[in-house]
Design an enzyme around this catalytic site. Structure first.
Site, PDB file in Angstrom:
ATOM      1  N   CYS A 185     -47.851 130.476  70.979  1.00 55.85           N
ATOM      2  CA  CYS A 185     -47.820 130.616  72.441  1.00 55.85           C
ATOM      3  C   CYS A 185     -49.218 130.835  73.018  1.00 55.85           C
ATOM      4  O   CYS A 185     -49.459 130.547  74.184  1.00 55.85           O
ATOM      5  CB  CYS A 185     -46.981 131.822  72.852  1.00 55.85           C
ATOM      6  SG  CYS A 185     -45.303 131.783  72.293  1.00 55.85           S
ATOM      7  N   HIS A 220     -38.176 129.358  74.596  1.00 56.45           N
ATOM      8  CA  HIS A 220     -39.039 128.168  74.537  1.00 56.45           C
ATOM      9  C   HIS A 220     -38.840 127.518  73.168  1.00 56.45           C
ATOM     10  O   HIS A 220     -38.651 128.214  72.164  1.00 56.45           O
ATOM     11  CB  HIS A 220     -40.527 128.539  74.646  1.00 56.45           C
ATOM     12  CG  HIS A 220     -41.020 128.792  76.036  1.00 56.45           C
ATOM     13  ND1 HIS A 220     -41.900 129.828  76.322  1.00 56.45           N
ATOM     14  CD2 HIS A 220     -40.792 128.146  77.212  1.00 56.45           C
ATOM     15  CE1 HIS A 220     -42.186 129.793  77.618  1.00 56.45           C
ATOM     16  NE2 HIS A 220     -41.535 128.800  78.179  1.00 56.45           N
TER      17      HIS A 220
HETATM   18  N1  ARG Z   1     -44.009 136.307  78.888  1.00 53.43           N
HETATM   19  C1  ARG Z   1     -44.129 134.897  78.754  1.00 53.43           C
HETATM   20  C2  ARG Z   1     -42.913 134.218  79.363  1.00 53.43           C
HETATM   21  O1  ARG Z   1     -41.848 134.763  79.260  1.00 53.43           O
HETATM   22  C3  ARG Z   1     -44.303 134.528  77.306  1.00 53.43           C
HETATM   23  C4  ARG Z   1     -44.560 133.076  77.085  1.00 53.43           C
HETATM   24  C5  ARG Z   1     -44.622 132.706  75.632  1.00 53.43           C
HETATM   25  N2  ARG Z   1     -45.029 131.373  75.473  1.00 53.43           N
HETATM   26  C6  ARG Z   1     -44.467 130.462  74.656  1.00 53.43           C
HETATM   27  N3  ARG Z   1     -45.001 129.291  74.570  1.00 53.43           N
HETATM   28  N4  ARG Z   1     -43.343 130.718  74.002  1.00 53.43           N
HETATM   29  O2  ARG Z   1     -43.004 133.167  79.971  1.00 53.43           O
END
Ligand code: ARG
Length: 266
Positions: free
Chosen positions: A260, A166
């Site tokens: 996150c 992300h």
């Molecule tokens: N386990 C989640 C995923 O892989 C973690 C999300 C983390 N969120 C972020 N905004 N980076 O989607």
């Protein structure tokens, strides 16, 4: 700018129940009590030190990643653009997030259903521009839609390293003209876009990028960051920021840290 509002979700049902990014392994479970303590410390810093107003989403059994509210969608002046998760494992979160925004009276503007979009996890503002990550989670073709709905320019940045899946794992807006980022997580053209549009850039080291240094929550001249990011902490302090660090090890097991766990609502 006044007091900013954010959305968070307590970690009652948080855990590592599937593996959808390189950080997650069902054999490395999060400790529920440690996760609860870490989430509460983060909450206290964001409320008490950064002065953010925090709304809470009720946690739900069977949705372990609901804590990562950054992925609910994207919010701008009363408009909510819902996410469409790439991985089926997270799609059960969408109606829960959507329900909350409907109840709060937001205008819901959906993107084309066949495209993936993971919200503020992949779209961040620096000054007058929205920067949007794509390829690993969000589809680049959602960027035009986001730009149209919000009537803003969106600069697309290709992400290349699955560990930084992300945008908020490798890019952190600091001010109208400044951002911290981890250049190797971007393709060469994306790096040039950042160089061309962000006048003041702080490069994060590989070690600190792996400790989610870029996943800091920044509001005005204050920041909350995971522990073990000494260089970024020192740099930010040198730039006039107040910085608090807090251990988020249990959430890094799912591939997330401070940012996150937060969605900006205004
Ligand atoms: N386990 C989640 C995923 O892989 C973690 C999300 C983390 N969120 C972020 N905004 N980076 O989607």
């Amino acid at each position: 700018m006044g007091t900013r509002r954010i959305l968070m979700c307590p970690p009652d049902y948080y855990g590592i129940e599937y593996e959808i990014n390189p950080w997650m392994s069902r054999s490395r479970q999060a400790d529920p009590e440690a996760a609860r303590r870490q989430w509460e410390s983060l909450f206290d810093l964001l409320q008490g030190r950064l002065g953010l107003r925090i709304s809470l989403l009720a946690p739900m059994k069977g949705l372990p990643d609901l804590v990562f509210t950054a992925n609910a969608g994207l919010v701008r002046r009363g408009t909510f653009i819902p996410s469409h998760f790439r991985h089926p494992e997270r799609r059960g979160e969408s109606p829960v997030f959507r329900g909350w925004f409907e109840e709060e009276g937001y205008e819901i503007r959906s993107l084309p259903r066949n495209l993936y979009f993971e919200g503020e996890g992949d779209v961040l503002r620096v000054g007058g521009d929205l920067f949007a990550g794509y390829r690993i989670r969000s589809d680049i073709r959602t960027h035009a839609g986001v730009g149209e709905i919000l009537e803003e320019r969106v600069l697309s940045l290709e992400l290349t390293d699955p560990r930084f899946y992300h945008l908020d794992t490798c890019f952190c807006p600091l001010a109208e003209d400044a951002a911290a980022y981890y250049p190797p997580a971007f393709d060469p053209y994306a790096r040039r876009v950042i160089e061309a549009h962000v006048p003041r850039r702080v490069e994060v080291s590989p070690e600190e990028a792996m400790r989610f240094a870029c996943n800091a929550v920044v509001a005005e001249r204050k920041a909350v960051i995971n522990t073990g990011c000494e260089n970024l902490k020192t740099t930010l302090r040198g730039m006039g920021y107040e910085v608090w660090e807090t251990d988020l090890s249990e959430f890094i097991k799912a591939g997330g840290a401070a940012k996150c766990l937060v969605l900006f609502l205004d």
